[in-house]
Write a protein that holds these residues in place. Structure first.
Motif, PDB file in Angstrom:
ATOM      1  N   ALA A 267       0.766  -1.254   0.036  1.00 11.40           N
ATOM      2  CA  ALA A 267      -0.018   0.107  -0.066  1.00 11.40           C
ATOM      3  C   ALA A 267       0.993   1.327   0.051  1.00 11.40           C
ATOM      4  CB  ALA A 267      -0.756  -0.076   1.079  1.00 11.40           C
ATOM      5  N   SER A 268       0.139   2.638  -0.661  1.00  5.43           N
ATOM      6  CA  SER A 268       0.869   3.640  -0.593  1.00  5.43           C
ATOM      7  C   SER A 268       0.275   4.477   0.846  1.00  5.43           C
ATOM      8  CB  SER A 268       0.412   4.483  -1.655  1.00  5.43           C
ATOM      9  OG  SER A 268       0.818   3.783  -2.777  1.00  5.43           O
ATOM     10  N   GLY A 269      -0.927   4.036   1.311  1.00  8.28           N
ATOM     11  CA  GLY A 269      -1.606   4.733   2.222  1.00  8.28           C
ATOM     12  C   GLY A 269      -2.784   3.993   2.623  1.00  8.28           C
ATOM     13  N   ILE A 270      -3.386   4.466   3.723  1.00  9.74           N
ATOM     14  CA  ILE A 270      -4.587   3.911   4.303  1.00  9.74           C
ATOM     15  C   ILE A 270      -5.625   4.962   4.553  1.00  9.74           C
ATOM     16  CG2 ILE A 270      -3.739   3.917   6.811  1.00  9.74           C
ATOM     17  CD1 ILE A 270      -5.077   1.070   6.861  1.00  9.74           C
ATOM     18  N   PRO A 288       1.242   6.698   5.150  1.00  7.04           N
ATOM     19  CA  PRO A 288       0.372   7.748   5.383  1.00  7.04           C
ATOM     20  C   PRO A 288      -1.040   7.402   5.638  1.00  7.04           C
ATOM     21  CG  PRO A 288       1.718   8.136   3.670  1.00  7.04           C
ATOM     22  CD  PRO A 288       1.975   6.620   3.999  1.00  7.04           C
ATOM     23  N   ILE A 289      -1.693   8.301   6.675  1.00 12.46           N
ATOM     24  CA  ILE A 289      -2.733   7.967   7.212  1.00 12.46           C
ATOM     25  C   ILE A 289      -4.041   8.826   7.158  1.00 12.46           C
ATOM     26  CG2 ILE A 289      -4.250   7.151   9.437  1.00 12.46           C
ATOM     27  CD1 ILE A 289      -1.442   6.335  10.513  1.00 12.46           C
ATOM     28  N   PHE A 290      -5.056   8.651   6.386  1.00 14.26           N
ATOM     29  CA  PHE A 290      -5.981   9.491   6.006  1.00 14.26           C
ATOM     30  C   PHE A 290      -7.266   8.942   6.921  1.00 14.26           C
ATOM     31  CE2 PHE A 290      -3.286   9.317   2.427  1.00 14.26           C
ATOM     32  CZ  PHE A 290      -3.048  10.536   2.145  1.00 14.26           C
ATOM     33  N   ILE A 291      -7.653   9.939   7.622  1.00 14.44           N
ATOM     34  CA  ILE A 291      -8.758   9.693   8.763  1.00 14.44           C
ATOM     35  C   ILE A 291     -10.223  10.134   8.050  1.00 14.44           C
ATOM     36  CG2 ILE A 291      -9.968   9.965  11.000  1.00 14.44           C
ATOM     37  CD1 ILE A 291      -7.455   8.511  11.121  1.00 14.44           C
ATOM     38  N   TYR A 292     -11.160   9.107   7.684  1.00 11.06           N
ATOM     39  CA  TYR A 292     -12.382   9.429   7.246  1.00 11.06           C
ATOM     40  C   TYR A 292     -13.540   9.723   7.980  1.00 11.06           C
ATOM     41  CZ  TYR A 292     -13.549   4.586   7.298  1.00 11.06           C
ATOM     42  OH  TYR A 292     -13.723   3.326   7.860  1.00 11.06           O
ATOM     43  N   ASN A 293     -13.483   9.239   9.492  1.00 12.68           N
ATOM     44  CA  ASN A 293     -14.528   9.154  10.208  1.00 12.68           C
ATOM     45  C   ASN A 293     -13.825   8.650  11.773  1.00 12.68           C
ATOM     46  OD1 ASN A 293     -17.223   9.309  11.160  1.00 12.68           O
ATOM     47  ND2 ASN A 293     -17.358   7.287  10.949  1.00 12.68           N
ATOM     48  N   ARG A 326      -7.051  14.770  -3.940  1.00 11.88           N
ATOM     49  CA  ARG A 326      -6.227  15.572  -2.946  1.00 11.88           C
ATOM     50  C   ARG A 326      -5.498  14.565  -2.290  1.00 11.88           C
ATOM     51  NH1 ARG A 326      -9.844  19.143   1.098  1.00 11.88           N
ATOM     52  NH2 ARG A 326      -7.704  19.481   1.988  1.00 11.88           N
ATOM     53  N   ILE A 327      -5.884  13.227  -2.372  1.00  9.03           N
ATOM     54  CA  ILE A 327      -4.614  12.189  -1.771  1.00  9.03           C
ATOM     55  C   ILE A 327      -3.716  12.187  -2.719  1.00  9.03           C
ATOM     56  CG2 ILE A 327      -4.650   9.639  -1.586  1.00  9.03           C
ATOM     57  CD1 ILE A 327      -7.324   9.801  -0.401  1.00  9.03           C
ATOM     58  N   ALA A 328      -3.779  11.993  -4.074  1.00  2.16           N
ATOM     59  CA  ALA A 328      -2.934  11.860  -5.109  1.00  2.16           C
ATOM     60  C   ALA A 328      -1.959  13.028  -4.779  1.00  2.16           C
ATOM     61  CB  ALA A 328      -3.373  11.609  -6.595  1.00  2.16           C
ATOM     62  N   ALA A 329      -2.289  14.312  -4.502  1.00  4.70           N
ATOM     63  CA  ALA A 329      -1.754  15.569  -4.678  1.00  4.70           C
ATOM     64  C   ALA A 329      -0.628  15.211  -3.314  1.00  4.70           C
ATOM     65  CB  ALA A 329      -2.408  16.570  -4.235  1.00  4.70           C
ATOM     66  N   PHE A 330      -1.227  14.627  -2.410  1.00  6.45           N
ATOM     67  CA  PHE A 330      -0.267  14.483  -1.247  1.00  6.45           C
ATOM     68  C   PHE A 330       0.831  13.547  -1.539  1.00  6.45           C
ATOM     69  CE2 PHE A 330       1.268  11.532   2.091  1.00  6.45           C
ATOM     70  CZ  PHE A 330       1.302  12.281   3.263  1.00  6.45           C
ATOM     71  N   PHE A 331       0.749  12.627  -2.327  1.00  6.01           N
ATOM     72  CA  PHE A 331       1.980  11.630  -2.548  1.00  6.01           C
ATOM     73  C   PHE A 331       2.717  12.422  -3.775  1.00  6.01           C
ATOM     74  CE2 PHE A 331      -1.183   8.536  -1.197  1.00  6.01           C
ATOM     75  CZ  PHE A 331      -0.370   7.893  -0.199  1.00  6.01           C
ATOM     76  N   GLN A 332       2.264  13.244  -4.468  1.00  9.39           N
ATOM     77  CA  GLN A 332       2.952  13.890  -5.513  1.00  9.39           C
ATOM     78  C   GLN A 332       3.679  15.057  -4.998  1.00  9.39           C
ATOM     79  OE1 GLN A 332      -0.420  14.819  -8.372  1.00  9.39           O
ATOM     80  NE2 GLN A 332      -0.283  12.493  -8.895  1.00  9.39           N
ATOM     81  N   SER A 333       3.456  15.734  -3.782  1.00  7.60           N
ATOM     82  CA  SER A 333       4.086  16.804  -3.206  1.00  7.60           C
ATOM     83  C   SER A 333       5.248  16.493  -2.287  1.00  7.60           C
ATOM     84  CB  SER A 333       3.057  17.489  -2.405  1.00  7.60           C
ATOM     85  OG  SER A 333       3.711  18.502  -1.424  1.00  7.60           O
ATOM     86  N   TYR A 340       5.241  14.628   6.622  1.00  9.05           N
ATOM     87  CA  TYR A 340       4.725  13.650   7.195  1.00  9.05           C
ATOM     88  C   TYR A 340       5.639  12.580   7.663  1.00  9.05           C
ATOM     89  CZ  TYR A 340       2.209   9.455   8.136  1.00  9.05           C
ATOM     90  OH  TYR A 340       1.532   8.138   8.691  1.00  9.05           O
ATOM     91  N   GLU A 341       6.863  12.261   6.843  1.00  4.31           N
ATOM     92  CA  GLU A 341       7.992  11.427   7.389  1.00  4.31           C
ATOM     93  C   GLU A 341       8.516  11.915   8.664  1.00  4.31           C
ATOM     94  OE1 GLU A 341      10.728  10.379   4.537  1.00  4.31           O
ATOM     95  OE2 GLU A 341       9.078   9.881   3.228  1.00  4.31           O
ATOM     96  N   LYS A 342       8.715  13.398   8.647  1.00  8.21           N
ATOM     97  CA  LYS A 342       9.382  14.051   9.677  1.00  8.21           C
ATOM     98  C   LYS A 342       8.632  13.708  11.013  1.00  8.21           C
ATOM     99  CE  LYS A 342       9.061  18.145  10.811  1.00  8.21           C
ATOM    100  NZ  LYS A 342       9.129  19.779  10.719  1.00  8.21           N
ATOM    101  N   HIS A 343       7.475  13.972  11.183  1.00 10.18           N
ATOM    102  CA  HIS A 343       6.437  13.427  12.129  1.00 10.18           C
ATOM    103  C   HIS A 343       6.459  11.968  12.823  1.00 10.18           C
ATOM    104  CE1 HIS A 343       5.008  17.858  12.462  1.00 10.18           C
ATOM    105  NE2 HIS A 343       4.548  17.585  11.269  1.00 10.18           N
TER     106      HIS A 343
END
Length: 364
Positions: A267-270, A288-293, A326-333, A340-343
């Protein structure tokens, strides 16, 4: 040979049980056996099933009410003399019977209720070592404090809280939330991915948590492949399968940690809810973690701290139609990825001083 008990709570598959399983696996690797006991099932087997079902319905249909009551009863400043008389009336004698029968040398609590009971009963069993193993990124009022021998804490913020409440630092181990050793830390460049990005969506195994809502609004454009972890939620699995979309895959219940670990590594993220164990596994894998709820109560509290620390991205208020963009933009930035890696690296460095297997050797 030490007699070791582990106390989660309720029989539903929650983080309390996953952490208990992880502890069992670590102890087994050291040649030690530990018995897992749910005091509710032990004392009131039929009532426990009804209570579990009622709990799931409550958080699903009346989340604001549950959240308000949880914050009233469990959050806020710790009060040393606060009593929970209903819990004592229901469970104290049952816990005493278990202790008299099993005569444990060590008791691990992965839920606040058994911790509260053992904290009160500890003077009757002075030779028993009691350990709190926290399964969320905060500590509510119910967890025992004064008579607990050791605390396995998830994050430096919780350690500071316990110290401020009078717990000696020498009794606190910053272990992180224990996860199965199968989910060992990923390489430092784990966040480097290329399209199409594989995103795991999880959090619907118990049929609550808003996962269906998100899936209905997914607009796959080819940049992301979605793998939906359905667990034992047959309704969710059948719905995802019925979509017949080449970018959306339904994953049935995974029977082993190794299968789950392989999925993480692909996976690239969750996209998930902020449950303590899932978040800890993903942090170990540097996903990378994306919270939907966030479910009311514990998950709300987890999310507040995780956002403060920059360990998750809150997507609850996103336009669902633009989520993939927006998720794709996260990985492209590269800037966002490095931040994120720093945190995450900072968090992993916090909990790297003492590995869980070393801590278990010390206290045992």
């Amino acid at each position: 040979m030490k007699d070791i008990l582990i106390f989660p709570f309720l029989s539903i598959s929650t983080g309390h049980h996953h952490v208990a399983d992880a502890l069992q696996a670590e102890l087994k690797s050291q040649g030690l056996a530990a018995e897992k006991i749910d005091i509710f099932s032990h004392a009131y087997r039929r009532l426990e099933k009804l209570s579990s079902e009622a709990y799931l319905k409550w958080i699903q249909y009346f989340p604001k009410t549950y959240s308000g009551i949880y914050k009233l009863l469990a959050c806020g400043k710790y009060q040393k003399d606060k009593r929970y008389t209903m819990y004592e009336w229901l469970f104290t004698q049952q816990m005493r019977h278990i202790l008299q029968e099993k005569q444990p040398d060590i008791a691990f609590c992965t839920h606040a209720l058994p911790s509260y009971l053992l904290n009160r009963l500890k003077p009757e069993y002075p030779n028993m070592t009691v350990v709190n193993v926290y399964t969320d990124f905060f500590v509510n009022q119910l967890w025992g404090r004064e008579n607990i021998d050791y605390h396995f804490v998830p994050i430096i913020d919780v350690k500071r809280q316990l110290v401020s409440e009078g717990i000696s630092q020498k009794h606190i181990y910053l272990t992180g939330i224990p996860v199965h050793r199968m989910f060992e830390t990923a390489p430092a460049d784990a966040c480097q991915h290329h399209p199409p990005y594989t995103i795991i969506i999880t959090g619907g195994s118990m049929g609550v948590g808003g996962i269906l809502k998100w899936i209905r609004y997914l607009s796959p454009g080819g940049n992301i492949l979605y793998k939906i972890l359905c667990g034992r939620n047959e309704k969710l699995y059948c719905y995802v399968k019925s979509l017949r979309h080449p970018c959306i895959e339904a994953i049935p219940y995974l029977h082993s940690k190794a299968e789950m670990n392989r999925l993480y590594e692909q996976a690239s993220g969750i996209m998930t809810k902020p449950g303590g164990v899932t978040i800890s596994e993903c942090l170990q894998k540097r996903l990378p973690i994306f919270i939907y709820n966030a479910l009311p109560g514990q998950e709300e509290m987890n999310l507040n701290l995780l956002k403060e620390r920059g360990l998750v991205t809150d997507m609850r208020n996103w336009d669902m139609q633009k989520a993939e963009e927006r998720i794709a933009a996260f990985f492209q930035s590269s800037e966002q990825a490095k931040e994120y890696e720093k945190h995450v690296n900072g968090y992993l460095a916090e909990i790297s001083d003492r590995k869980i297997d070393d801590v278990l050797k010390i206290i045992i």
